[in-house]
Design an enzyme around this catalytic site. Structure first.
Site, mmCIF file in Angstrom:
data_model
loop_
_atom_site.group_PDB
_atom_site.id
_atom_site.type_symbol
_atom_site.label_atom_id
_atom_site.label_comp_id
_atom_site.label_asym_id
_atom_site.label_seq_id
_atom_site.Cartn_x
_atom_site.Cartn_y
_atom_site.Cartn_z
ATOM 1 N N SER A 42 0.836 -1.192 0.000
ATOM 2 C CA SER A 42 0.000 0.000 0.000
ATOM 3 C C SER A 42 0.884 1.262 0.000
ATOM 4 O O SER A 42 1.687 1.434 -0.921
ATOM 5 C CB SER A 42 -0.960 -0.049 1.191
ATOM 6 O OG SER A 42 -1.997 0.888 1.039
ATOM 7 N N ASP B 151 -9.757 -5.474 -4.292
ATOM 8 C CA ASP B 151 -9.267 -4.393 -3.426
ATOM 9 C C ASP B 151 -10.221 -3.200 -3.485
ATOM 10 O O ASP B 151 -10.381 -2.581 -4.536
ATOM 11 C CB ASP B 151 -7.863 -3.970 -3.876
ATOM 12 C CG ASP B 151 -7.150 -3.096 -2.853
ATOM 13 O OD1 ASP B 151 -7.821 -2.290 -2.187
ATOM 14 O OD2 ASP B 151 -5.914 -3.217 -2.741
ATOM 15 N N HIS C 119 -7.762 -5.425 0.237
ATOM 16 C CA HIS C 119 -6.622 -4.601 0.670
ATOM 17 C C HIS C 119 -6.084 -5.173 1.971
ATOM 18 O O HIS C 119 -6.213 -4.588 3.051
ATOM 19 C CB HIS C 119 -7.065 -3.144 0.835
ATOM 20 C CG HIS C 119 -5.909 -2.178 0.792
ATOM 21 N ND1 HIS C 119 -5.281 -1.841 -0.378
ATOM 22 C CD2 HIS C 119 -5.261 -1.512 1.771
ATOM 23 C CE1 HIS C 119 -4.298 -0.989 -0.116
ATOM 24 N NE2 HIS C 119 -4.263 -0.782 1.186
#
Length: 305
Positions: free
Chosen positions: A127, A253, A281
């Site tokens: 991320s 995601d 995610h």
């Protein structure tokens, strides 16, 4: 595979801050550094995940708390940025005045390599950690043996946005009592991870307690988010990156849609893309074998180069 305990957590002064870190595996093995995402402590790289990655790849796996989170330096004296105002300025294309940028956070990682006497390392970022890894690949490619970007983005404003539900949990305030924080943590991961991961759901309370006991820093999360906004679109600079790159992204995601991962892979010459069905995610336990094997294969091809 065993889940050996990490070495004792240590702190090193780097780049004007102190960074907390620990490691797994043989200290003499090829180093692999894990960079976590927005507001996430290094323990979000699960101990067992780190131990298995060290074993599978033959690496010394190093994880650390980014500045402003966990046991690394909290930069409270820099104030809490007005995120809404920064978002409006960013959308208007105006330059942003922020406490620090993702490039500063990339320099923290380079400083940690220096402090540990590591010339070059495999870098794995998740991320925001993937965006920090991109900054390293742009500005410090000579320090990277390889790069793995997980659930990250180039920052191109033309890419699809998060779902409304993912945005809502991203901007929800962090409670400072444990019971409230536990409920908050479970809600976040119901949205970001998605349903159907009972092994992780069973671990949520334990993980939340570990994070809570290490210490929360909501102001630090806001400063990290400001750094994300200020760093803008890395896509043009990524065109010149030649670090061997693997991109891993989940098809489900909700925060950083899979199109963002495809964009990272398209931007970096020669990058390989692994799309994982049902992955949101998060790094679900049931998907660790696929993720770890992909990273180990990517770094293993480059171990002797």
């Amino acid at each position: 595979m065993t889940a050996a305990p990490p070495s004792i957590e240590r702190r090193r002064p780097v780049n004007g801050v102190e960074i907390a870190w620990d490691s797994f595996g043989d200290p003499a093995a090829s180093p692999l550094v894990l960079i976590m995402g927005l507001g996430a402590q290094m323990v979000a790289w699960d101990d067992a995940f780190c131990a298995r990655l060290a074993e599978a790849g033959g690496h010394r796996v190093i994880r650390f708390d980014n500045r402003d989170i966990g046991h690394s330096t909290h930069l409270s004296h820099l104030g809490v940025p007005d995120i809404q105002a920064l978002m409006l300025q960013a959308m208007a294309g105006k330059p942003l005045a922020v406490p620090y940028t993702l490039r500063d956070m990339a320099d923290d990682c380079i400083g940690l390599l220096d402090a540990l006497g590591i010339e070059r390392a495999h870098i794995v970022g998740a991320s925001m950690g993937g965006a920090i890894g991109q900054e390293m690949a742009i500005h410090h490619p000579q320090r990277m043996r390889s790069f793995t970007s997980i659930m990250s983005t180039t920052g191109d404003p033309a890419l699809p946005p998060p779902t409304p539900e993912a945005l809502a949990v991203l901007f929800s305030p962090t409670p400072l009592t444990f019971d409230a924080y536990l409920a908050h943590y479970k809600k976040i991961w119901r949205v970001l991870r998605g349903p159907g991961f009972p092994l992780d759901e069973a671990r949520d309370a334990e993980r939340a307690q570990l994070i809570f006991l290490r210490g929360l820093n909501p102001g630090g999360v806001a400063r990290q988010l400001a750094a994300v906004f200020a760093s803008g679109n890395r896509k043009p600079a990524l065109r010149d990156v030649r670090v061997p790159t693997l991109v891993i992204h989940g098809d489900a995601d909700p925060l950083v849609p899979v199109a963002c991962g495809v964009d990272v892979a398209d931007a970096i010459a020669g990058a390989k893309l692994l799309r994982i069905p049902r992955m949101g995610h998060a790094l679900p336990i049931s998907m660790w074998p696929q993720i770890i094997d992909a990273i180990a294969a990517h770094t293993g091809q480059l171990r002797d180069h």
